[in-house]
Design an enzyme around this catalytic site. Structure first.
Site, PDB file in Angstrom:
ATOM      1  CG  ASP A   1      -0.381  -0.067   2.513  1.00 40.70           C
ATOM      2  OD1 ASP A   1       0.866  -0.126   2.601  1.00 40.70           O
ATOM      3  OD2 ASP A   1      -1.118  -0.056   3.526  1.00 40.70           O
ATOM      4  CB  SER A   2       4.580   1.720  -0.277  1.00 42.63           C
ATOM      5  OG  SER A   2       4.743   0.605  -1.132  1.00 42.63           O
TER       6      SER A   2
ATOM      7  CD  GLU B   1       8.226   0.083   7.023  1.00 46.14           C
ATOM      8  OE1 GLU B   1       7.344  -0.741   6.722  1.00 46.14           O
ATOM      9  OE2 GLU B   1       8.297   1.235   6.563  1.00 46.14           O
TER      10      GLU B   1
ATOM     11  CG  ASP C   1       0.470  -4.009   2.194  1.00 47.72           C
ATOM     12  OD1 ASP C   1       0.625  -4.778   3.158  1.00 47.72           O
ATOM     13  OD2 ASP C   1       1.296  -3.119   1.881  1.00 47.72           O
TER      14      ASP C   1
ATOM     15  CE  LYS D   1       3.416  -5.739   3.806  1.00 53.10           C
ATOM     16  NZ  LYS D   1       2.928  -4.557   4.530  1.00 53.10           N
TER      17      LYS D   1
ATOM     18  CD  GLU E   1       0.948  -1.427   7.772  1.00 48.00           C
ATOM     19  OE1 GLU E   1       0.696  -0.625   8.689  1.00 48.00           O
ATOM     20  OE2 GLU E   1       1.335  -1.078   6.643  1.00 48.00           O
TER      21      GLU E   1
HETATM   22  O1  KIV Z   1       3.623  -1.076   1.524  1.00 48.03           O
HETATM   23  C1  KIV Z   1       4.799  -1.462   1.409  1.00 48.03           C
HETATM   24  O2  KIV Z   1       5.462  -1.299   0.388  1.00 48.03           O
HETATM   25  C2  KIV Z   1       5.392  -2.134   2.553  1.00 48.03           C
HETATM   26  C3  KIV Z   1       6.875  -2.334   2.551  1.00 48.03           C
HETATM   27  C4  KIV Z   1       7.567  -1.052   2.768  1.00 48.03           C
HETATM   28  C5  KIV Z   1       7.297  -3.366   3.509  1.00 48.03           C
HETATM   29  O3  KIV Z   1       4.696  -2.495   3.457  1.00 48.03           O
END
Ligand code: KIV
Length: 280
Positions: free
Chosen positions: A45-46, A183, A84, A114, A116
């Site tokens: 989600d970056s 992280e 994510d 993923k 968090e």
């Molecule tokens: O969203 C993302 O790209 C991430 C990485 C920085 C681990 O969670």
């Protein structure tokens, strides 16, 4: 060319082989990352920050994650594809988290999701893993908690926070996580967690002892000139080099040196001149 699965990543840890993870958000970046031999592609989600231009990952929606994951999986990568679960999909509990995970798997062909954090999110990890969907956990500086943390700060530096993160790592493993992203934590904590748990740890700003490393595509290629955090190593100066390429195109168009006839098409050889000019 055998597809990489969560099983291969666990085996890699057992054999002491480092795991390479890079983010990708579209077809072109997925092809580059997969062609370079990454073991896993994280559709992170970056993308909210590096693609959409937001200040945080919080505005990213599930629909957008599905769209970007579809773009990535259409490249049919050999790498394991992890998507994510964005903000808002697991904060309401395990049921909505499972629903979102199912959509990413079913509609976008993700192979893992993923989540968090730990604490109340352990239930979500457990629920998703129970349905045989590989779940990556993510601890340390979890960007979706930016407001709770009061900014993007290194986590786990003090004794109590160090211990809490070590406990959380054990808990996500017990909840059924298949890998753990760490992280922005001290390297000593990255090392301790990596030797304590049996699932692979994937570090980003978590030191050299993790089982693998992940970087954001745009960061490792230097696509954002201003962003220079300590944990990123640039392997290209993308913003400079790509900017130079576009500037060269602009210069050649303006001076009339592009396109040449080499970049142009010819009329059919038997077309009379009069007809050819009528179509000009
Ligand atoms: O969203 C993302 O790209 C991430 C990485 C920085 C681990 O969670």
């Amino acid at each position: 060319m055998k597809k990489i699965t969560s099983h291969h990543l666990r085996e890699a840890k057992r054999r002491g082989e480092r795991i390479v993870v890079v983010t990708a958000y579209d077809h072109a970046s997925a092809r580059i990352v997969d062609g370079a031999g990454a073991d896993a592609i994280l559709v992170g989600d970056s993308l909210g920050m590096v693609v959409q231009g937001h200040d945080s990952t919080l505005p990213v929606t599930l629909e957008q994650m599905i769209y970007h994951t579809q773009c990535v999986t259409r490249a049919r990568p050999r790498a394991h594809v992890v998507a994510d679960l964005p903000f808002g999909t697991f904060q309401r509990g395990a049921g909505p988290a499972l629903d979102a995970a199912i959509r990413l798997i079913q509609e976008a062909s993700a192979e893992a999701v993923k989540v968090e954090g730990a604490g109340p999110r352990l239930e979500c990890i457990e629920r998703i893993a129970r349905e045989d969907i590989p779940v990556w956990a993510h601890l340390g500086l979890t960007p979706q908690s930016v407001h709770g943390f009061g900014g993007y700060r290194v986590q786990g530096r003090e004794k109590q926070a160090f211990r809490a993160l070590l406990d959380a790592a054990r808990q996500v493993e017990s909840a059924g996580a298949s890998a753990l992203v760490l992280e922005c934590i001290p390297y000593e904590l990255g090392r301790e967690i990596t030797t304590t748990i049996s699932i692979p740890t994937i570090g980003i700003g978590a030191g050299p002892h993790c089982d693998g490393q992940v970087l954001v595509f745009h960061d490792l290629l230097g696509l954002n000139e201003e962003f220079r955090p300590r944990f990123v190593k640039r392997y290209a100066e993308g913003a400079r080099d790509l900017g130079d390429a576009v500037a060269a195109f602009a210069r050649e168009v303006r001076e009339g040196t592009f396109p040449t006839l080499d970049h142009s098409f010819e009329r059919a050889a038997d077309l009379p001149d009069a007809e050819a000019s009528a179509e000009d």
